[in-house]
Design an enzyme around this catalytic site. Structure first.
Site, short mmCIF file in Angstrom:
data_model
loop_
_atom_site.label_atom_id
_atom_site.label_comp_id
_atom_site.label_asym_id
_atom_site.label_seq_id
_atom_site.Cartn_x
_atom_site.Cartn_y
_atom_site.Cartn_z
CG MET A 7 -1.93 -1.15 1.22
SD MET A 7 -2.95 -1.17 2.70
CE MET A 7 -3.86 0.36 2.48
CD GLN A 67 3.08 -4.14 -6.95
OE1 GLN A 67 2.83 -2.98 -6.63
NE2 GLN A 67 2.23 -5.14 -6.74
CB CYS A 97 -1.48 1.43 -9.40
SG CYS A 97 -1.42 3.05 -8.62
CE LYS A 138 -3.44 -6.16 -5.39
NZ LYS A 138 -3.25 -5.28 -4.22
CG ASN A 198 -6.25 -7.56 -2.71
OD1 ASN A 198 -6.09 -6.60 -3.46
ND2 ASN A 198 -6.09 -7.45 -1.41
CD GLU A 200 -14.07 -3.17 1.13
OE1 GLU A 200 -14.79 -3.20 2.13
OE2 GLU A 200 -13.27 -2.25 0.89
N GLY A 222 -4.84 -6.45 2.93
CA GLY A 222 -4.30 -5.10 2.86
C GLY A 222 -4.73 -4.26 4.04
NE ARG A 223 -8.75 -0.40 2.07
CZ ARG A 223 -9.98 0.02 1.75
NH1 ARG A 223 -10.40 1.20 2.14
NH2 ARG A 223 -10.79 -0.77 1.05
#
Length: 319
Positions: A7, A67, A97, A138, A198, A200, A222-223
Site C-alpha cells: 500500500m 513489485q 494501481c 496483480k 484480494n 475488502e 491489505g487495509r
C-alpha cells in the site's frame, strides 16, 4: 496462503516489519517501484526493499516479493533483471494501481484495456529474470468494467506469470465497497496458475466469505491487516480448527512502540508523526483504545512529545 499487500505510503518496509513480527503472513509484496524508461540505480531498489540486505526477507523471516510498475516492456525487463540480481523472493508486476497520475502515463490499471500490451510486459520480464525466480502479477477486474478481466488474466498466465492476484474491483471502483469476489471464479477457470483473491477482507468472516465466493484458498490482506494486525493469526487459528483469538490492545501496543522506533530511525523527520497517526487512524476501526491514542497524538508534531505520549499509552495498556 496469506499474503500481505503493498500500500503506497502506508504498508511499506516499516509496517511490513511490524506486521510480520505479529505473524501469520506467508509472503509480502513491496510497494510499487515505478519504472519510467531509465535503468534505476540499486539504491532505489534498496530504498523500497531494505529487506534485500536480509536475503529478501523481513527481520521476522517473511519473504518479500519486489513489485515493479511500468508499461514499456524493454525498460521493465532491464529493471527487473537488475532487481533480480539483488535477490528478492520474486518479481511482481502491478497492473492494478488506480492512481490518476500513474494511469495517465500508461501504467497500473490502464494496461487492463490492452491485454496484448500487458502480455508484452509480462513476457519481457519473464525472459529477463532467472528461470527459477517467480514472476507474478496483480490486477483489478478491469478499468471501466470487467469485460476484459478473463482476457487480461489469460494474457498474464500465457506470457509467463506464475501467480495472479485479483483485486476484485475495477479502476473506476477505486476502494469503494463492495469487492466483487463472485467475479473471480471465471478468472480461475480460464488460467492454470494460482489465483489469489484480494479486496475488502477486514475480518475472519470476510475472509471465509471471500474464499467461498471466489474459490480461492489464497488471500491477500491489505487495509484489513493494517486495521487488525492479528487478522492473519486469527485466520490461521480458524484453519486449524481453533477459535480465533483477537490480538488484544495490550498485546498490540508494544508493536506500536516498535513501529515508532523504526519510523524515527528510518524515515525523514517530517514523515514520522504523520505515519503514526495514519496507522492509528486505521486501527480505530478495530480498537476503541486507538481512538483515544489517535486523539492524543493527533495534535503533536515534535518527535519527543509523541514518544512521551506513546509511553504513557503503553503504561495505561499494562494496567
Amino acid at each position: 496462503m496469506l499474503l500481505l499487500a503493498p500500500m503506497e505510503g502506508l504498508l511499506d518496509f516499516v509496517l511490513r516489519d511490524i506486521l510480520t513480527r505479529v505473524g501469520g503472513v506467508d509472503r509480502c509484496v513491496s510497494e510499487f517501484i515505478r519504472v519510467t524508461g531509465t535503468l534505476l540505480p540499486d539504491k532505489v531498489f534498496f530504498r523500497y526493499l531494505p529487506e534485500l540486505r536480509n536475503g529478501g526477507r523481513t527481520l521476522a523471516g517473511t519473504p518479500v516479493r519486489a513489485q515493479l510498475l511500468g508499461s514499456d516492456p524493454a525498460s521493465m525487463a532491464d529493471n527487473a533483471a537488475a532487481l533480480a540480481a539483488l535477490g528478492p523472493e520474486g518479481i511482481d508486476l502491478n497492473f492494478g494501481c488506480p492512481a490518476r497520475v500513474v494511469n495517465r502515463h500508461g501504467g497500473g490499471a490502464s494496461l487492463l484495456r490492452e491485454p496484448e500490451r500487458l502480455a508484452q510486459v509480462v513476457a519481457a520480464v519473464r525472459r529477463a529474470v532467472p528461470a527459477a525466480m517467480p514472476v507474478s502479477c496483480k490486477m483489478r477486474l478491469g478499468y471501466d468494467d470487467a469485460a476484459l478481466a478473463v482476457a487480461c488474466a489469460q494474457a498474464m498466465a500465457d506470457s509467463g506469470a506464475c501467480e495472479i492476484v485479483v483485486h476484485a474491483r475495477t479502476k473506476q471502483d477505486g476502494y469503494r465497497p463492495p469487492a466483487y469476489w463472485e467475479q473471480i471464479p471465471a478468472i480461475r477457470a480460464a488460467v492454470r496458475v494460482p489465483v489469489v483473491a484480494n479486496g475488502e477482507i477486514w475480518t475472519v468472516e470476510d475472509a471465509l466469505r471471500c474464499r467461498a465466493m471466489s474459490g480461492c484458498d489464497a488471500l491477500m490482506l491489505g487495509r484489513g491487516m493494517v486495521a487488525d494486525p492479528g487478522l492473519a493469526l486469527a485466520l490461521r487459528a480458524h484453519e486449524l480448527g481453533g477459535t480465533p483469538a483477537p490480538l488484544s490492545w495490550s498485546a498490540l501496543v508494544p508493536h506500536l512502540l516498535e513501529f515508532w522506533e523504526l519510523v524515527c530511525a528510518q524515515l525523514e523527520p517530517r514523515q514520522r508523526a504523520g505515519r503514526l497517526k495514519q496507522w492509528l487512524n486505521l486501527l480505530r476501526r478495530r480498537y476503541p483504545q486507538a481512538q483515544t491514542a489517535y486523539d492524543t497524538v493527533r495534535v503533536l508534531t515534535e518527535q519527543a512529545a509523541v514518544g512521551v505520549a506513546l509511553r504513557r499509552i503503553a503504561d495505561e495498556a499494562d494496567q
